[in-house]
Design an enzyme around this catalytic site. Structure first.
Site: not given
Lengths: 296, 289
Positions: A47-49
Site C-alpha cells: 500500500m504505497d503512496g
C-alpha cells in the site's frame, strides 16, 4: 420554509443511498460474470503512496494513512465479494522503523486504533467472517499494539471463510532467517533423537548413510513450514500502488511465480478498476501458469 | 665572450628544466592515466548518452532473457535460432553494460523449472551453452571479463561442466567486469543450499545459531562470488511481469523493469531506456519521502 434545507438533505441522503445500492448491485453482477473464469485465491498488496497523497492534496501528516485505510477497507470488500479467500497487506516494514520517530509513533497510534476497530460488531471482520493473522516480528511493536494484535488473532481464530494477513514489523529476509533458525533447531533436535536411536540399534549399518542423511536433513518443505506465511498459499497476484516497481523486501520467498502489477495510482486512489485489471490479466495468463505448474 | 654566454645560457636552462617539465608532459598524462589506473574504473571507455548520469549507474544489473522462442516463431525461424539470437544479444548487452560503468551483469540462462521442457529443446540449449562459452573464452579474456556460473549444476552434462570450469579458471583474476550466468538455478534452492551450509557450520561449531542474521545468510548464497550480490536493476523482457524463481533474497530492494520487447530485440536503445527509468526512480528503502 425552514424545513426545506432539512428535506433537501434527507432527499440527497436517500438518493446517495440508492445510488450506492445500485452501484453495489452492479458490482456484484460484474463479479458474477468475472467469476466464470479462474479467480486468484490469494492477493497481496503493497500500500504505497499514502504520504505522497497527503502531500499532493495539502493534507496534514497522518491524513494520508487514514485515507489509505479507507481505500484498504473498500479493496478488502471487493476482494471478498469476488471470492478471493486470502488477502495479505504490507502494513509496516521493519525498515519503516527508521523513519522519523514522530511518524512512527503516529503510525503506531493509527494501527492501534484500526486494529481495535476490527473487533467492533459492524467491522468487516464480522461481516465476512475473516480470520486475521498478524505476520512479522511482533516483539518489535509496543506492548499495546502487540496485545491488540494478539487479541484479534485469538478472537478470529475460529473464522474460516476468508483470511486477512497483516504484515506488520515484517520483512521477508527477516522471515527467511527466522525460518532457517527454526529449521536448524528442529534439525539438531531430530539428529539428537537419531543419535539416541543409533546407540540403541548397533547392528544396523548407519555410517555409510551418515553423509546422505546430513544432506537430506533439511529440505525445501522444512523451510516452508517454518515460514510465518505458511498459513496461506503463495500469492497469485501482488499489487503495488504508486507506480513503483520493486518488492521492498515483501514476500520474496512466496512471490517467485506471482504476477506483479504496479498501477500508477497512489494507494488512497486505488479502486475497483485496478483490481479488475489485475484479475483479468491473471485469467489471461492462467492457462500458461497451469501448464508450468504441471511441468514442475 | 661567446663561450661564456653559451655556458650561462646552458646553466640557466638546467636550473629552469624542473619547472618546465610538467608543461611538456601535460598532453601525455591522460593517455598514461589509462595505463596506470588499474585499480579503478577506466574513465572514458564509453560516455553515457545524454540524459544518463555515470554516478547513478547501477552497479549490478540482472536480466531475465525471456522471449527467444516467441521471437523465433514470429521470424519464422527454428527455436534453436531464437536461442542463438538470444545468446548473441546477451554478449552485446553485457559488453554495453560494462562500457557504461556497470560492474556486474547476471543473466538467468536456464531455470531449474526449464528441465520440464521438451528433451530435445533442453539438449539443444545445453549444446548451445557449451559451444558458445567455448567459443567466447578468448573474447572474455581479451575484454577482461570475469565469468561465473551459478546454479545447482547437478544435471548439467559433463562436457558443459568442463567448459564452465575452464572459463571460470581462465577469467577469475579479472575484477572490474563480472558476468554471472545462472544455469540450472532456482532462487529457492539457493536459499535452501545456504540454509544447509549454515546448519553444517553450526554443527561443526564454526557459527552459533544466535549469530545467524541477514548479513551472514547473504554470504552463504551463490551470489557471494560478486562484490555486489544484490542487483540494483532487474530487467525482464517479453512483457511477462514475474520473477519466475530467479533471485529471491537478492531482489529485496531491486528496481524492476518490465519491457514488452522480446529478448533478441532488446537492443542498445531499450537498455538505455531501462537505465533512464532506473535513474529517475526514487529509492527510499522504507524510509523518508
Amino acid at each position: 420554509m425552514a424545513e426545506l434545507p432539512g428535506q433537501i438533505r434527507r432527499m440527497s441522503g436517500g438518493i446517495s443511498q440508492l445510488l450506492e445500492q445500485i452501484y453495489g448491485f452492479s458490482r456484484r453482477c460484474l463479479f458474477r460474470v468475472i467469476s466464470m473464469g479462474p479467480i486468484p485465491s490469494h492477493l497481496a498488496f503493497i500500500m504505497d503512496g499514502n504520504r505522497r497523497y497527503a502531500k499532493k492534496h495539502g493534507l496534514e501528516d497522518g491524513s494520508g494513512h487514514k485515507a489509505g485505510f479507507s481505500a484498504l477497507m473498500s479493496m478488502l470488500q471487493y476482494c471478498y465479494e469476488l471470492g478471493i479467500k486470502y488477502v495479505t497487506i504490507y502494513a509496516f516494514s521493519i525498515d519503516n522503523f527508521r523513519r522519523q520517530p514522530e511518524e512512527v509513533q503516529s503510525l503506531m497510534d493509527l494501527m492501534l486504533e484500526k486494529i481495535k476497530s476490527l473487533l467492533e460488531k459492524e467491522s468487516i471482520v464480522h461481516q465476512y467472517g475473516i480470520r486475521v493473522y498478524f505476520i512479522g516480528n511482533l516483539a518489535l511493536l509496543n506492548d499495546q499494539v502487540r496485545a491488540a494484535a494478539e487479541k484479534v488473532m485469538k478472537i478470529t481464530a475460529k473464522n474460516s471463510r476468508v483470511v486477512l494477513l497483516i504484515c506488520i514489523a515484517y520483512n521477508s529476509t527477516n522471515e527467511i532467517v527466522q525460518a532457517v533458525k527454526k529449521s536448524c533447531i528442529n534439525t539438531s533436535d531430530n539428529m539428537e533423537a537419531y543419535g539416541n536411536d543409533k546407540h540403541e540399534d548397533r547392528d544396523s549399518d548407519i555410517e555409510g548413510t551418515d553423509m546422505e542423511n546430513q544432506e537430506k536433513r533439511i529440505q525445501l518443505v522444512d523451510i516452508e513450514e517454518n515460514m510465518q506465511m505458511s498459513v496461506a498459499p503463495n500469492p497469485d497476484i501482488l499489487i503495488r500502488s504508486s507506480g513503483e516497481t520493486r518488492l521492498s523486501n515483501f514476500l520474496l520467498w512466496q512471490t517467485g511465480n506471482t504476477q506483479l502489477f504496479s498501477p500508477a495510482s497512489l494507494w488512497p486512489e486505488i479502486g475497483l478498476r485496478h483490481l479488475l485489471w489485475a484479475v483479468l490479466n491473471f485469467q489471461r495468463n492462467q492457462s500458461y501458469l497451469e501448464k508450468r505448474k504441471k511441468q514442475l | 665572450m661567446l663561450s661564456l654566454l653559451c655556458f650561462l645560457l646552458s646553466l640557466l636552462f638546467l636550473l629552469l628544466l624542473p619547472c618546465l617539465r610538467p608543461c611538456f608532459s601535460a598532453k601525455g598524462s591522460l593517455k598514461d592515466k589509462k595505463k596506470i589506473d588499474k585499480g579503478t574504473y577506466v574513465v572514458g571507455e564509453e560516455e553515457p548518452p545524454k540524459g544518463l548520469r555515470r554516478e547513478l549507474m547501477p552497479r549490478h544489473v540482472a536480466v531475465i532473457m525471456d522471449g527467444n522462442r516467441r521471437w523465433a516463431k514470429q521470424a519464422g525461424l527454428l527455436t534453436s535460432q531464437g536461442y542463438e539470437a538470444g545468446a548473441k544479444r546477451l554478449i552485446e548487452f553485457a559488453e554495453l553494460c560494462f562500457k557504461l560503468g556497470i560492474n556486474t551483469v547476471s543473466a538467468f540462462a536456464f531455470s531449474t523449472e526449464n528441465w520440464g521442457r521438451h528433451k530435445i529443446e533442453v539438449k539443444c540449449l545445453m549444446y548451445l551453452f557449451q559451444r558458445y562459452l567455448k567459443s567466447k573464452i578468448q573474447f572474455f579474456q581479451s575484454k577482461e571479463i570475469r565469468v561465473s556460473v551459478i546454479g545447482n549444476l547437478a544435471k548439467i552434462p559433463e562436457s558443459l561442466l568442463g567448459i564452465i570450469t575452464e572459463i571460470e579458471d581462465a577469467t577469475k583474476s579479472y575484477k572490474k567486469k563480472h558476468l554471472i550466468l545462472a544455469i540450472d538455478y532456482s532462487g529457492r534452492f539457493d536459499i535452501l543450499r545456504a540454509c544447509k551450509s549454515i546448519v553444517k557450520k553450526s554443527e561443526h561449531g564454526l557459527i552459533r545459531e544466535k549469530d545467524v542474521d541477514e548479513t551472514l545468510f547473504e554470504r552463504e548464497l551463490q551470489t557471494k562470488c560478486t562484490e555486489f550480490p544484490s542487483p540494483d536493476l532487474l530487467i525482464r523482457t517479453s512483457g511477462e511481469q514475474r520473477i519466475s524463481n530467479f533471485f529471491l533474497w537478492q531482489l529485496a530492494y531491486t528496481e524492476l523493469f518490465f519491457s514488452p520487447v522480446l529478448w533478441p530485440d532488446f537492443d542498445k536503445d531499450k537498455l538505455l531506456d531501462a537505465l533512464a527509468s532506473y535513474q529517475h526512480r526514487e529509492r527510499r528503502f522504507g524510509c523518508q519521502v
